[in-house]
Structure formats: structure tokens, C-alpha cells
Design a protein around this motif. Structure first.
Motif, PDB file in Angstrom:
ATOM      1  N   ILE A 160       0.854  -1.175   0.000  1.00 41.77           N
ATOM      2  CA  ILE A 160       0.000   0.000   0.000  1.00 41.77           C
ATOM      3  C   ILE A 160       0.894   1.231   0.000  1.00 41.77           C
ATOM      4  O   ILE A 160       1.575   1.521   0.982  1.00 41.77           O
ATOM      5  N   THR A 161       0.919   1.946  -1.092  1.00 42.16           N
ATOM      6  CA  THR A 161       1.838   3.084  -1.214  1.00 42.16           C
ATOM      7  C   THR A 161       1.120   4.414  -1.386  1.00 42.16           C
ATOM      8  O   THR A 161       1.756   5.450  -1.448  1.00 42.16           O
ATOM      9  N   ILE A 186       5.951   1.663   1.248  1.00 43.75           N
ATOM     10  CA  ILE A 186       5.865   2.812   0.338  1.00 43.75           C
ATOM     11  C   ILE A 186       6.701   2.582  -0.907  1.00 43.75           C
ATOM     12  O   ILE A 186       6.285   2.903  -2.028  1.00 43.75           O
ATOM     13  N   THR A 187       7.888   2.021  -0.739  1.00 42.64           N
ATOM     14  CA  THR A 187       8.785   1.790  -1.880  1.00 42.64           C
ATOM     15  C   THR A 187       8.535   0.446  -2.559  1.00 42.64           C
ATOM     16  O   THR A 187       9.257   0.095  -3.494  1.00 42.64           O
ATOM     17  N   SER A 188       7.520  -0.285  -2.087  1.00 43.04           N
ATOM     18  CA  SER A 188       7.205  -1.615  -2.654  1.00 43.04           C
ATOM     19  C   SER A 188       8.412  -2.544  -2.619  1.00 43.04           C
ATOM     20  O   SER A 188       8.629  -3.352  -3.525  1.00 43.04           O
ATOM     21  N   GLY A 189       9.218  -2.413  -1.581  1.00 40.92           N
ATOM     22  CA  GLY A 189      10.383  -3.287  -1.435  1.00 40.92           C
ATOM     23  C   GLY A 189      11.456  -3.022  -2.463  1.00 40.92           C
ATOM     24  O   GLY A 189      12.174  -3.943  -2.867  1.00 40.92           O
ATOM     25  N   SER A 190      11.606  -1.746  -2.912  1.00 45.75           N
ATOM     26  CA  SER A 190      12.602  -1.421  -3.934  1.00 45.75           C
ATOM     27  C   SER A 190      14.009  -1.753  -3.447  1.00 45.75           C
ATOM     28  O   SER A 190      14.357  -1.513  -2.291  1.00 45.75           O
ATOM     29  N   SER A 191      14.824  -2.274  -4.355  1.00 43.93           N
ATOM     30  CA  SER A 191      16.160  -2.750  -3.978  1.00 43.93           C
ATOM     31  C   SER A 191      17.129  -1.617  -3.678  1.00 43.93           C
ATOM     32  O   SER A 191      18.156  -1.836  -3.022  1.00 43.93           O
ATOM     33  N   LEU A 234      18.570   5.588   6.706  1.00 46.05           N
ATOM     34  CA  LEU A 234      17.963   5.260   5.420  1.00 46.05           C
ATOM     35  C   LEU A 234      18.591   6.115   4.327  1.00 46.05           C
ATOM     36  O   LEU A 234      18.833   7.308   4.519  1.00 46.05           O
ATOM     37  N   SER A 235      18.840   5.502   3.198  1.00 40.92           N
ATOM     38  CA  SER A 235      19.409   6.218   2.060  1.00 40.92           C
ATOM     39  C   SER A 235      19.037   5.491   0.781  1.00 40.92           C
ATOM     40  O   SER A 235      18.523   4.369   0.811  1.00 40.92           O
ATOM     41  N   CYS A 236      19.286   6.158  -0.342  1.00 46.24           N
ATOM     42  CA  CYS A 236      18.998   5.585  -1.660  1.00 46.24           C
ATOM     43  C   CYS A 236      20.315   5.295  -2.364  1.00 46.24           C
ATOM     44  O   CYS A 236      21.156   6.184  -2.526  1.00 46.24           O
ATOM     45  N   GLU A 237      20.490   4.052  -2.763  1.00 48.88           N
ATOM     46  CA  GLU A 237      21.738   3.638  -3.394  1.00 48.88           C
ATOM     47  C   GLU A 237      21.954   4.386  -4.708  1.00 48.88           C
ATOM     48  O   GLU A 237      21.064   4.501  -5.538  1.00 48.88           O
ATOM     49  N   GLY A 238      23.157   4.897  -4.878  1.00 48.60           N
ATOM     50  CA  GLY A 238      23.504   5.628  -6.082  1.00 48.60           C
ATOM     51  C   GLY A 238      23.210   7.106  -6.018  1.00 48.60           C
ATOM     52  O   GLY A 238      23.641   7.858  -6.905  1.00 48.60           O
ATOM     53  N   MET A 239      22.484   7.567  -4.996  1.00 44.79           N
ATOM     54  CA  MET A 239      22.146   8.978  -4.871  1.00 44.79           C
ATOM     55  C   MET A 239      23.014   9.705  -3.854  1.00 44.79           C
ATOM     56  O   MET A 239      22.917  10.924  -3.710  1.00 44.79           O
ATOM     57  N   MET A 240      23.850   8.980  -3.123  1.00 47.34           N
ATOM     58  CA  MET A 240      24.677   9.589  -2.092  1.00 47.34           C
ATOM     59  C   MET A 240      26.126   9.159  -2.279  1.00 47.34           C
ATOM     60  O   MET A 240      26.424   8.186  -2.969  1.00 47.34           O
ATOM     61  N   LEU A 251      13.423  13.413   0.797  1.00 45.55           N
ATOM     62  CA  LEU A 251      14.818  13.593   1.182  1.00 45.55           C
ATOM     63  C   LEU A 251      15.663  12.395   0.769  1.00 45.55           C
ATOM     64  O   LEU A 251      16.775  12.542   0.249  1.00 45.55           O
ATOM     65  N   ILE A 252      15.136  11.206   0.997  1.00 47.26           N
ATOM     66  CA  ILE A 252      15.879   9.987   0.645  1.00 47.26           C
ATOM     67  C   ILE A 252      16.131   9.929  -0.855  1.00 47.26           C
ATOM     68  O   ILE A 252      17.249   9.650  -1.310  1.00 47.26           O
ATOM     69  N   ASN A 253      15.089  10.208  -1.634  1.00 49.45           N
ATOM     70  CA  ASN A 253      15.224  10.140  -3.091  1.00 49.45           C
ATOM     71  C   ASN A 253      16.022  11.312  -3.664  1.00 49.45           C
ATOM     72  O   ASN A 253      16.361  11.297  -4.846  1.00 49.45           O
ATOM     73  N   SER A 254      16.309  12.323  -2.851  1.00 47.89           N
ATOM     74  CA  SER A 254      17.130  13.448  -3.288  1.00 47.89           C
ATOM     75  C   SER A 254      18.585  13.286  -2.900  1.00 47.89           C
ATOM     76  O   SER A 254      19.381  14.201  -3.131  1.00 47.89           O
ATOM     77  N   GLY A 255      18.953  12.161  -2.305  1.00 48.81           N
ATOM     78  CA  GLY A 255      20.341  11.899  -1.962  1.00 48.81           C
ATOM     79  C   GLY A 255      20.696  12.167  -0.513  1.00 48.81           C
ATOM     80  O   GLY A 255      21.877  12.113  -0.159  1.00 48.81           O
ATOM     81  N   PHE A 256      19.720  12.452   0.335  1.00 42.81           N
ATOM     82  CA  PHE A 256      19.982  12.673   1.749  1.00 42.81           C
ATOM     83  C   PHE A 256      20.038  11.339   2.488  1.00 42.81           C
ATOM     84  O   PHE A 256      19.398  10.349   2.076  1.00 42.81           O
ATOM     85  N   ALA A 257      20.792  11.306   3.579  1.00 42.95           N
ATOM     86  CA  ALA A 257      20.754  10.188   4.523  1.00 42.95           C
ATOM     87  C   ALA A 257      19.816  10.585   5.650  1.00 42.95           C
ATOM     88  O   ALA A 257      19.981  11.647   6.263  1.00 42.95           O
ATOM     89  N   VAL A 258      18.815   9.761   5.919  1.00 37.67           N
ATOM     90  CA  VAL A 258      17.763  10.082   6.892  1.00 37.67           C
ATOM     91  C   VAL A 258      17.895   9.160   8.084  1.00 37.67           C
ATOM     92  O   VAL A 258      17.916   7.932   7.934  1.00 37.67           O
TER      93      VAL A 258
END
Length: 491
Positions: free
Chosen positions: A5-6, A28-33, A50-56, A111-118
Motif C-alpha cells: 500500500i503506497t 511505500i517503496t514496494s520493497g525497492s532494492s 535510510l538512504s537511496c543507493e547511487g544517490m549519495m 529527502l531519501i530520493n534526493s540523496g539525503f541520509a535520513v
């Protein structure tokens, strides 16, 4: 089948439990890798970064965030809770310069998808963000569409923060304001309004924000997505919104009371409002003597009319008004056209269409094979068509002059391309009378077009003598410095 449920998470407050927060982020991310969750205990408090791989940047987040947090040792007799830990990090530790906070899942995900570490913790409904962006970006390069000789050779890039810094480097004044906002319900694209607070009226800023608020878009991938919402008329022939890839040009517009809109992901900045005469101005005009700048500017005006009208006028005179040619020229044209199997108007349309196809192929092909287009089109198609008699030499010459003239004003290329065909067809069917009618329609349309109260045809119509110093001619800077010109003066 597992369902995630996103929807409707934008304003949903963060859960109190760390376990529930992590679970919700995964939903929310549907288990995105690419969602990276690193759980760690800090001073007895269970937390997760929490962070997004490749964005930080892995090195930056390790050196500035991970190491200081894991080595944190608070000498307190009582057990510290999550609120106390966050207060200490926020007030006593400078882990990064950019440290936003979030209390809902929508802001945290942006924030996560913009390259921030949360950083989130068990027993707290707040999240701390750390600016550790490190995604791949294109370096600053030379402009591709606004070339110059003596001006600067740096252009905007796809990264909004770099573009903002390029403007700030040139305008080191506190009156320069850069206002960030987010557009796109799915892309959450960063948009930046740039303007001079002492030059722009508050009414113009509010009207632009209102226009942007009407753009209920899912994604904003380039400035072209929002440009239609900023246009003053839906059926305007000429655009009332300008575009530039040069920081120095944008700074000059800002000093005249314009507003720039930077869209993250595109190297072109939108400028509002725009005047039609600006299509004939370049940065090199202000790096040379006024008399030479005036001479070049008149050449550009001439090239505009030649590119737009020459094929149509040639066909109209040849078909309906041959008395305009002298005897020698008329006999030469008759001899050339006698061998062509097609009518004059059909021949001209085919040549123009052939040119547009060749140009589009040259643009879309990879650079490694792009040179083959000019060889095939120039040596094989053009030469063979003339020698075989399918196309007459005068017609090919007229089209070539018209096309080359259009290269002088690249900002009007789209309009010239379409209306060159319309003037050609009107001239072929109705002669100079058809060209006059279509020209009148174009003039009426542009004169009725305005951008947020500013006429596109200003300062020519309505005429403002005080603003004509940089239209037909270019006065010296000694005269320009007398009185600050703003766009409001031509209303």
C-alpha cells in the motif's frame, strides 16, 4: 500475492516505533532494492539510517555521519531516549551543512530520493536528514545553442544546485533571491524561482506562482513541461516565455526585472517575460563597439525576413507576378524551370521537406555517423537531383539561402520552419496577396500577445522611446548606466 500500500502517504505522520517505520518505508517503496536501511544502536537507542543507493556519496556519509554517530558516547547517568539523542545530534553535532527535518513519510521519502541520509529512531516521530549527495553529474561545459566569442564559456547543467551557484557567482547581492519549490506528484522535481527583490514586483511573482500551481503534473522532466502553463495565450504564434542556457544572459535578464525558473534535470532556464526583439540580441553585442553591434543586429533582422519570406515571395512572383523580373532573369528562370517535371510550388515544397528530413536525421543520428548525413544529402541527393532535372538550380539556390538565413536566429527556428511552408503555399496559391494576408495575421497575433501584462512586441508596440536604446541600435554603456531599465517601463 503480496500487495504494498503506497498511496496517501504524503501527509502521513511517522510512526513511534522503529519497527513500524521501517515496515512502512518498505511498503511505500514496494520493497525497492535501492532503498538502503542500516540499523544501528547509538547510545542505547535503536536507530536506522535510510538512504537511496547511487544517490549519495559512500565516502561522505561514512566520514561525516556514520563514524561520528557510532563513536558517540554521551556521559550521562540516566539512560538517554530517542528525543534526547536527536536533540544532542541537532544542537551539538555538525554532521552536514544541509540538515533538514521531517515528521511525515512524504517529506522523508523526498529527502531519501534526493540523496539525503535520513536517521530515524525507536521512540521518536521525527527524522533527521543529512546532505550527503554524491550522484553522478555532468560538469560545466560550453553552451551548445548560444555560442559567443568574447563572453563567458560556461553553461547551465542538469543539476539545480550547480545552476543556482552559477547565478550567485555573478550576482553577489542580497537582493538576489532563489526560492525552491517542488512540482510533480510522482517525480517531486525541484523548481527554483530566481529574481531580484528590488526589481520585480510582488504581483508578477504571485501571478507566476499561481500559474505554476495550476500545473497538476505527475512528472516534470524538463522545462517544457511547465512552459505551457506560463504562456499568456494558448494560440500564440510566438512564445512569450524565453529560454537560455547561459548564466550571464540570465543575470542580465534578472537585472531588468525578469524572473527565471530553474528546473532540476534540464540545462535550460526559463525566463519570464520575454520580448520578441530579444531573439536578435546576443551577449557578443555587448562586447564590441556599438556601431558593429548595430550592424550585426540589422543583419539578423534582414536574415529573419529572408528566411521566412524568400521561398514564398519567389514562388508568388514566378507564378502570379512575372512582370517583377527583368527580361534576362525571367528568361533564365523559364529555361531552368522548363526542364523540371514538377510544378513550381510542388518542387519548392519537396525541397523544403527534403531539407527538414535531412536536418532531423542529422540531429537524431549518433555523432559517429552524423557526418554521413551531410555527405549523402549534399553530394548525392542534391547534386543528383539537379543533374537529373528533378529540381531546378534557381529553386535550390532560393531554398538554400532561406535555410542558411534561418540559422542566424536559432531561437525562432520552430516558428520560421512552420511559417516558411505556410508563406510558400499562400504565395503559390494566391500570390503576393496571400503572403500579405498571412503576414497581417501574424502581425496581429504577435501584437495581441502579452506575458503577464508585458506586451511581447514592446518597446516597439506600444512605442517607448526610453526603451529603444537596445532594440534597433545598441547605445554605449555610458548611456546605459544612466537610469536602471526594468521590464515594467515598457507596459
Amino acid at each position: 500475492m503480496e500487495m504494498y500500500i503506497t498511496l496517501d502517504y504524503q501527509d502521513e505522520k511517522l510512526d513511534f516505533s522503529l519497527k513500524d517505520k521501517i515496515k512502512r518505508f518498505k511498503e511505500i517503496t514496494s520493497g525497492s532494492s535501492d532503498l538502503m536501511i542500516n540499523e544501528v544502536e547509538i547510545c542505547g537507542v535503536k536507530t536506522a539510517l535510510l538512504s537511496c543507493e547511487g544517490m549519495m556519496s559512500t565516502q561522505v556519509v561514512t566520514r561525516l555521519v556514520l563514524v561520528p554517530l557510532t563513536e558517540l558516547n554521551l556521559n550521562t547517568e540516566q539512560k538517554i531516549d530517542a528525543t534526547g539523542l536527536f536533540d544532542h545530534i541537532d544542537n551539538h553535532m555538525l554532521l552536514s551543512v544541509d540538515r533538514p527535518k521531517a515528521d511525515n513519510y512524504g517529506d522523508a521519502m523526498r529527502l531519501i530520493n534526493s540523496g539525503f541520509a535520513v536517521l530515524i529512531a525507536d521512540g521518536n516521530t521525527q527524522a533527521l536528514g543529512f546532505g550527503v549527495q554524491g550522484y553522478g553529474i555532468r560538469g560545466i561545459s560550453e553552451p551548445t545553442s548560444e555560442q559567443n566569442i568574447m563572453g563567458s564559456h560556461d553553461a547551465f547543467t542538469e543539476t539545480i544546485r550547480i545552476n543556482m551557484s552559477l547565478i550567485r557567482r555573478r550576482l553577489k547581492t542580497p537582493f538576489l533571491k532563489q526560492e525552491l519549490m517542488v512540482m510533480g506528484s510522482k517525480s517531486h522535481t525541484d523548481i527554483c524561482l530566481v529574481y531580484m527583490t528590488d526589481r520585480v514586483s510582488k504581483n508578477l511573482i504571485n501571478r507566476i506562482k499561481k500559474s505554476l500551481g495550476k500545473a497538476e503534473l505527475e512528472t516534470v522532466l524538463s522545462s517544457g513541461y511547465i512552459r505551457p502553463f506560463l504562456e499568456s495565450r494558448k494560440k500564440g504564434i510566438f512564445t512569450s516565455v524565453g529560454v537560455t542556457e547561459r548564466p550571464d544572459v540570465l543575470c542580465a535578464k534578472l537585472l531588468e526585472g525578469r524572473v527565471g525558473i530553474i528546473v532540476d534535470g534540464t540545462p535550460f532556464v526559463t525566463v519570464i517575460p520575454k520580448l520578441f526583439v530579444e531573439n536578435f540580441q546576443t551577449m557578443d553585442d555587448y562586447n564590441c563597439k556599438p556601431y558593429y553591434a548595430t550592424f550585426i543586429r540589422w543583419i539578423k533582422y534582414l536574415a529573419f525576413f529572408v528566411s521566412l519570406l524568400l521561398p514564398g515571395v519567389y514562388v508568388a512572383i514566378a507564378i502570379h507576378h512575372p512582370e517583377f523580373f527583368n527580361r534576362s532573369l525571367l528568361l533564365m528562370l523559364i529555361e531552368a524551370e522548363q526542364e523540371a517535371p514538377l510544378s513550381l510550388i510542388t518542387e519548392s515544397v519537396i525541397v523544403l521537406l527534403m531539407y527538414e528530413i535531412i536536418r532531423e536525421a542529422g540531429i537524431r543520428l549518433p555523432q559517429a555517423v552524423g557526418g554521413a548525413v551531410s555527405i549523402v544529402s549534399g553530394l548525392i541527393i542534391g547534386d543528383s537531383a539537379v543533374k537529373s532535372g528533378l529540381i531546378s538550380t534557381p529553386m535550390l539556390t532560393v531554398i538554400a539561402i532561406s535555410v542558411v538565413s534561418g540559422f542566424v536566429i536559432p531561437s525562432l527556428d520552430h516558428t520560421i520552419t512552420v511559417f516558411r511552408f505556410l508563406f510558400l503555399i499562400s504565395g503559390g496559391l494566391f500570390g503576393l496577396y496571400g503572403i500579405s494576408i498571412l503576414g497581417a495575421v501574424m502581425i496581429f497575433n504577435i501584437c495581441s500577445t502579452e506575458s503577464y501584462g508585458v506586451p511581447v512586441t514592446g518597446p516597439v508596440s506600444p512605442f517607448r522611446m526610453s526603451a529603444m536604446r537596445d532594440v534597433m541600435t545598441r547605445v554605449s554603456f555610458r548611456k546605459m548606466q544612466k537610469g536602471n531599465f526594468t521590464i515594467e517601463k515598457i507596459k
